[in-house]
Design a protein around this motif. Structure first.
Motif, PDB file in Angstrom:
ATOM      1  N   ILE A 255      59.478  41.152  45.413  1.00 24.16           N
ATOM      2  CA  ILE A 255      58.706  42.161  44.680  1.00 24.16           C
ATOM      3  C   ILE A 255      58.952  43.513  45.351  1.00 24.16           C
ATOM      4  O   ILE A 255      58.884  43.605  46.588  1.00 24.16           O
ATOM      5  CB  ILE A 255      57.197  41.819  44.709  1.00 24.16           C
ATOM      6  N   VAL A 256      59.235  44.534  44.556  1.00 23.63           N
ATOM      7  CA  VAL A 256      59.503  45.861  45.126  1.00 23.63           C
ATOM      8  C   VAL A 256      58.317  46.786  44.836  1.00 23.63           C
ATOM      9  O   VAL A 256      57.991  47.038  43.680  1.00 23.63           O
ATOM     10  CB  VAL A 256      60.818  46.454  44.559  1.00 23.63           C
ATOM     11  N   GLY A 257      57.681  47.264  45.915  1.00 25.56           N
ATOM     12  CA  GLY A 257      56.534  48.159  45.791  1.00 25.56           C
ATOM     13  C   GLY A 257      55.542  47.898  46.913  1.00 25.56           C
ATOM     14  O   GLY A 257      55.750  46.982  47.729  1.00 25.56           O
ATOM     15  N   SER A 258      54.452  48.659  46.950  1.00 24.76           N
ATOM     16  CA  SER A 258      53.553  48.536  48.107  1.00 24.76           C
ATOM     17  C   SER A 258      52.094  48.813  47.776  1.00 24.76           C
ATOM     18  O   SER A 258      51.296  49.030  48.671  1.00 24.76           O
ATOM     19  CB  SER A 258      54.002  49.504  49.193  1.00 24.76           C
ATOM     20  N   GLY A 259      51.735  48.793  46.496  1.00 22.27           N
ATOM     21  CA  GLY A 259      50.356  49.173  46.165  1.00 22.27           C
ATOM     22  C   GLY A 259      49.512  48.009  45.676  1.00 22.27           C
ATOM     23  O   GLY A 259      49.901  46.844  45.773  1.00 22.27           O
ATOM     24  N   GLY A 260      48.341  48.340  45.133  1.00 25.39           N
ATOM     25  CA  GLY A 260      47.441  47.335  44.601  1.00 25.39           C
ATOM     26  C   GLY A 260      48.081  46.579  43.445  1.00 25.39           C
ATOM     27  O   GLY A 260      47.852  45.377  43.270  1.00 25.39           O
TER      28      GLY A 260
ATOM     29  N   LEU B 281      41.658  50.026  48.753  1.00 29.26           N
ATOM     30  CA  LEU B 281      41.475  48.662  48.263  1.00 29.26           C
ATOM     31  C   LEU B 281      41.005  48.693  46.807  1.00 29.26           C
ATOM     32  O   LEU B 281      40.361  49.664  46.392  1.00 29.26           O
ATOM     33  CB  LEU B 281      40.410  47.936  49.094  1.00 29.26           C
ATOM     34  N   GLY B 282      41.315  47.657  46.065  1.00 30.06           N
ATOM     35  CA  GLY B 282      40.787  47.501  44.706  1.00 30.06           C
ATOM     36  C   GLY B 282      39.886  46.282  44.707  1.00 30.06           C
ATOM     37  O   GLY B 282      40.358  45.150  44.741  1.00 30.06           O
ATOM     38  N   ILE B 283      38.571  46.522  44.721  1.00 27.98           N
ATOM     39  CA  ILE B 283      37.618  45.413  44.789  1.00 27.98           C
ATOM     40  C   ILE B 283      37.366  44.932  43.365  1.00 27.98           C
ATOM     41  O   ILE B 283      36.899  45.705  42.511  1.00 27.98           O
ATOM     42  CB  ILE B 283      36.300  45.870  45.451  1.00 27.98           C
ATOM     43  N   THR B 284      37.674  43.674  43.124  1.00 21.54           N
ATOM     44  CA  THR B 284      37.773  43.180  41.754  1.00 21.54           C
ATOM     45  C   THR B 284      37.034  41.857  41.597  1.00 21.54           C
ATOM     46  O   THR B 284      37.036  41.038  42.513  1.00 21.54           O
ATOM     47  CB  THR B 284      39.275  42.995  41.419  1.00 21.54           C
ATOM     48  N   ALA B 285      36.400  41.700  40.434  1.00 22.88           N
ATOM     49  CA  ALA B 285      35.725  40.425  40.161  1.00 22.88           C
ATOM     50  C   ALA B 285      35.880  40.067  38.699  1.00 22.88           C
ATOM     51  O   ALA B 285      35.937  40.951  37.833  1.00 22.88           O
ATOM     52  CB  ALA B 285      34.240  40.517  40.516  1.00 22.88           C
ATOM     53  N   THR B 286      35.943  38.772  38.434  1.00 23.91           N
ATOM     54  CA  THR B 286      35.925  38.296  37.055  1.00 23.91           C
ATOM     55  C   THR B 286      34.542  37.711  36.769  1.00 23.91           C
ATOM     56  O   THR B 286      33.792  37.366  37.689  1.00 23.91           O
ATOM     57  CB  THR B 286      36.976  37.195  36.807  1.00 23.91           C
ATOM     58  N   GLY B 287      34.220  37.625  35.487  1.00 25.75           N
ATOM     59  CA  GLY B 287      32.943  37.041  35.077  1.00 25.75           C
ATOM     60  C   GLY B 287      33.024  36.698  33.610  1.00 25.75           C
ATOM     61  O   GLY B 287      33.991  37.068  32.942  1.00 25.75           O
ATOM     62  N   PRO B 288      32.010  36.026  33.095  1.00 23.12           N
ATOM     63  CA  PRO B 288      32.049  35.629  31.680  1.00 23.12           C
ATOM     64  C   PRO B 288      32.016  36.831  30.740  1.00 23.12           C
ATOM     65  O   PRO B 288      32.481  36.753  29.612  1.00 23.12           O
ATOM     66  CB  PRO B 288      30.799  34.757  31.516  1.00 23.12           C
TER      67      PRO B 288
ATOM     68  N   ALA C  59      45.763  48.407  48.468  1.00 30.50           N
ATOM     69  CA  ALA C  59      46.581  49.477  47.894  1.00 30.50           C
ATOM     70  C   ALA C  59      47.220  50.265  49.030  1.00 30.50           C
ATOM     71  O   ALA C  59      48.437  50.337  49.154  1.00 30.50           O
ATOM     72  CB  ALA C  59      45.723  50.368  47.018  1.00 30.50           C
ATOM     73  N   GLY C  60      46.399  50.852  49.892  1.00 28.70           N
ATOM     74  CA  GLY C  60      46.920  51.610  51.035  1.00 28.70           C
ATOM     75  C   GLY C  60      46.346  51.058  52.317  1.00 28.70           C
ATOM     76  O   GLY C  60      45.320  51.540  52.809  1.00 28.70           O
ATOM     77  N   THR C  61      46.977  49.996  52.848  1.00 33.67           N
ATOM     78  CA  THR C  61      46.540  49.429  54.132  1.00 33.67           C
ATOM     79  C   THR C  61      47.768  49.162  54.992  1.00 33.67           C
ATOM     80  O   THR C  61      48.883  49.056  54.482  1.00 33.67           O
ATOM     81  CB  THR C  61      45.801  48.087  53.962  1.00 33.67           C
TER      82      THR C  61
ATOM     83  N   ALA D 213      49.494  45.448  54.190  1.00 35.91           N
ATOM     84  CA  ALA D 213      48.824  44.465  55.042  1.00 35.91           C
ATOM     85  C   ALA D 213      48.164  43.342  54.241  1.00 35.91           C
ATOM     86  O   ALA D 213      48.002  42.232  54.749  1.00 35.91           O
ATOM     87  CB  ALA D 213      47.782  45.160  55.915  1.00 35.91           C
ATOM     88  N   GLY D 214      47.803  43.607  52.976  1.00 34.51           N
ATOM     89  CA  GLY D 214      47.186  42.570  52.153  1.00 34.51           C
ATOM     90  C   GLY D 214      48.236  41.681  51.512  1.00 34.51           C
ATOM     91  O   GLY D 214      48.079  40.454  51.463  1.00 34.51           O
ATOM     92  N   ILE D 215      49.302  42.308  51.026  1.00 33.33           N
ATOM     93  CA  ILE D 215      50.385  41.549  50.382  1.00 33.33           C
ATOM     94  C   ILE D 215      50.967  40.551  51.384  1.00 33.33           C
ATOM     95  O   ILE D 215      51.452  39.478  51.002  1.00 33.33           O
ATOM     96  CB  ILE D 215      51.464  42.531  49.838  1.00 33.33           C
ATOM     97  N   ALA D 216      50.849  40.868  52.677  1.00 36.51           N
ATOM     98  CA  ALA D 216      51.373  39.994  53.736  1.00 36.51           C
ATOM     99  C   ALA D 216      50.740  38.601  53.698  1.00 36.51           C
ATOM    100  O   ALA D 216      51.289  37.655  54.267  1.00 36.51           O
ATOM    101  CB  ALA D 216      51.157  40.646  55.099  1.00 36.51           C
ATOM    102  N   ALA D 217      49.593  38.441  53.018  1.00 33.96           N
ATOM    103  CA  ALA D 217      48.981  37.114  52.899  1.00 33.96           C
ATOM    104  C   ALA D 217      49.737  36.236  51.899  1.00 33.96           C
ATOM    105  O   ALA D 217      49.717  35.014  52.008  1.00 33.96           O
ATOM    106  CB  ALA D 217      47.515  37.244  52.472  1.00 33.96           C
ATOM    107  N   GLN D 218      50.392  36.860  50.908  1.00 42.38           N
ATOM    108  CA  GLN D 218      51.125  36.077  49.900  1.00 42.38           C
ATOM    109  C   GLN D 218      52.628  36.098  50.142  1.00 42.38           C
ATOM    110  O   GLN D 218      53.341  35.207  49.706  1.00 42.38           O
ATOM    111  CB  GLN D 218      50.901  36.657  48.486  1.00 42.38           C
ATOM    112  N   ALA D 219      53.095  37.181  50.768  1.00 46.83           N
ATOM    113  CA  ALA D 219      54.538  37.418  50.821  1.00 46.83           C
ATOM    114  C   ALA D 219      54.956  37.825  52.229  1.00 46.83           C
ATOM    115  O   ALA D 219      54.157  38.365  52.992  1.00 46.83           O
ATOM    116  CB  ALA D 219      54.903  38.548  49.851  1.00 46.83           C
TER     117      ALA D 219
END
Ligand code: AMP
Ligand code: GLY
Length: 424
Positions: free
Chosen positions: A5-10, A383-390, A365-367, A35-41
């Motif tokens: 994946i090429v890029g570095s943001g949220g 950071l993008g703090i995100t939640a799903t719901g009904p 996004a910027g960490t 620093a967050g993407i480092a958990a998946q990639a």
């Protein structure tokens, strides 16, 4: 398979999380990542514009599929460069990415193919622009032609403001070479909706709608930003709006690009304004929105690799694109001072609260990691703090609840993301 994946943001973090869900993928790399993407990639320190290094890396690691998240490399021709080396890559070629790269191009395209948009004129001479503005109706909108990080748009209420705007864009070159040409556009009113789509050159499939919040401050005050939060779906994107856009905008755009010898493969982002005369195109982007990807991708049921591969191979018509019947809200935590000046390097705490929850997401996004290995702020949007719901109200309450879990010095956010939900 192995994915780069090429890029570095949220947005790239949301793409990485979607890719990580694919059972077909065993290894993800991200260049340059964060620093967050480092958990998946596995993040590799190669910049998004370093095409030669990216290609060498893709060959060395035998990458099967590369996904370009950002606009700059797309407009600069990264897809053409990868394809020339026989590498499989998701995104539009340079001659199609111009749909985002030049506002003059996209306006001319819409005019030629009768796609609804605001009336406009283009200028490359500031004197002619001023002469035109002297007879024009205010407010009026000035747009630098090229990429300007979403900031090259000025809404002018008076002739004086418009003249100052011409000077800023075309003479002082506040947005750099993007201001060599300028579009002057009729001011439209209405609600804005973002619609993302997958495109394979001929077929287009629409993802769920979203609504962005571009201004920095509550009540849509302050400067334009990359986006301070958003929600999906938009309750204002009704069946009637959808039917209109399907008839006059979506396929018409894909067909127009093909007819121009610029077949578009990748994601087209339609920025729409729901005006009293019907939906009109505000702008096109040639990639996922940021933070639109963060609220749309968690709702997608399909394997993202299946869909992207179908785009590259020209068989998107065989994909049954499906979204959850739920809602998602993202609130951006920024560094106070964004989008102008802000400090970086403050340690961020509270990430552990998100662990093990599949309805809360903390997109980075910027960490970055500091030399002690702590995750610190490293940008305007952090950071993008995100939640799903009904439903939207539940998702919004959950997202705002989760904004309290995170602490860092200089933390700033809007408190009215999704206020429009109450008006629906
Ligand atoms: P753009 O980058 O073209 O999407 O413009 C950024 C923002 O400026 C949009 O999201 C709108 O809020 C506003 N804008 C752009 N063009 C117009 C227009 N013709 N009339 C009113 N507002 C506009
Ligand atoms: N959120 C708007 C954009 O990505 O351009």
């Amino acid at each position: 398979m192995k994915v780069l994946i090429v890029g570095s943001g949220g947005r790239e973090h949301a793409i990485a999380m979607a890719v990580a869900k694919s059972p077909r993928v065993d290894k993800i790399y991200c260049a340059p990542g964060n620093a967050g993407i480092a958990a998946q990639a596995e993040c590799v320190p190669i910049g998004a514009m370093e095409f030669d290094k990216l290609i060498a890396f893709a060959k060395e690691k035998a990458i099967d599929f590369t996904i370009i998240g950002m606009d700059n490399p797309l407009v600069g021709g990264i897809v053409d460069a990868f394809e020339a080396e026989g590498l499989k890559v998701f995104g539009p070629r340079k001659n199609a990415a111009i749909l985002e790269g030049s506002k003059a191009f996209s306006k001319d395209l819409m005019k030629k193919y009768n796609i609804p948009t605001a009336g406009y004129e283009t200028f490359d001479d500031p004197k002619k622009a001023v002469a035109y503005l002297e007879t024009a109706k205010m407010p009026i909108v000035l747009k630098a032609d090229g990429l300007a990080l979403g900031k090259g748009v000025l809404i002018c209420n008076t002739l004086e403001e418009a003249k100052a705007g011409v000077k800023e864009i075309m003479e002082d070159k506040k947005f750099g070479a993007a201001g060599n040409h300028m579009v002057v556009e009729e001011f439209m009113t209405g609600r804005e909706v973002s619609v993302l789509s997958f495109v394979d050159g001929k077929t287009i499939q629409i993802m769920s709608s979203a609504q962005d919040h571009k201004r920095a401050g509550d009540g849509d005050t302050g400067l334009n930003t990359g986006g301070m939060g958003n929600f999906s779906p938009s309750p204002f994107y009704t069946d009637e709006v959808d039917a209109f856009c399907k008839k006059y905008i979506y396929q018409a755009t894909v067909d127009a690009m093909a007819a121009e010898g610029r077949p578009f493969t990748g994601v087209i982002f339609f920025g729409l304004m729901l005006t009293p005369e019907g939906p009109k195109v505000l702008e096109y982007n040639a990639r996922f929105g940021d933070p639109e990807a963060q609220v749309v991708l968690p709702r997608m049921k399909n394997d993202i690799i299946d869909v992207m591969e179908a785009c590259v191979e020209g068989r998107l018509d065989q994909i049954d694109l499906q979204f959850e019947d739920n809602a998602c809200v993202c609130v951006v935590l920024a560094s106070d001072g964004y989008p102008v000046a802000y400090k970086k390097g403050f340690p961020i705490h509270g990430f552990e609260k998100f662990e093990g929850k599949d309805d809360y997401f903390c997109y980075h996004a910027g960490t970055a990691f500091n030399d002690k290995g702590e995750i610190v702020t490293n940008g305007g949007r952090v950071l993008g703090i995100t939640a799903t719901g009904p439903d939207l109200k539940t998702a919004r309450a959950k997202a705002y609840e989760a904004t309290e879990w995170i602490t860092f010095e200089n933390k700033y956010m809007r408190h009215d993301i999704g206020k429009a939900i109450d008006e629906a």
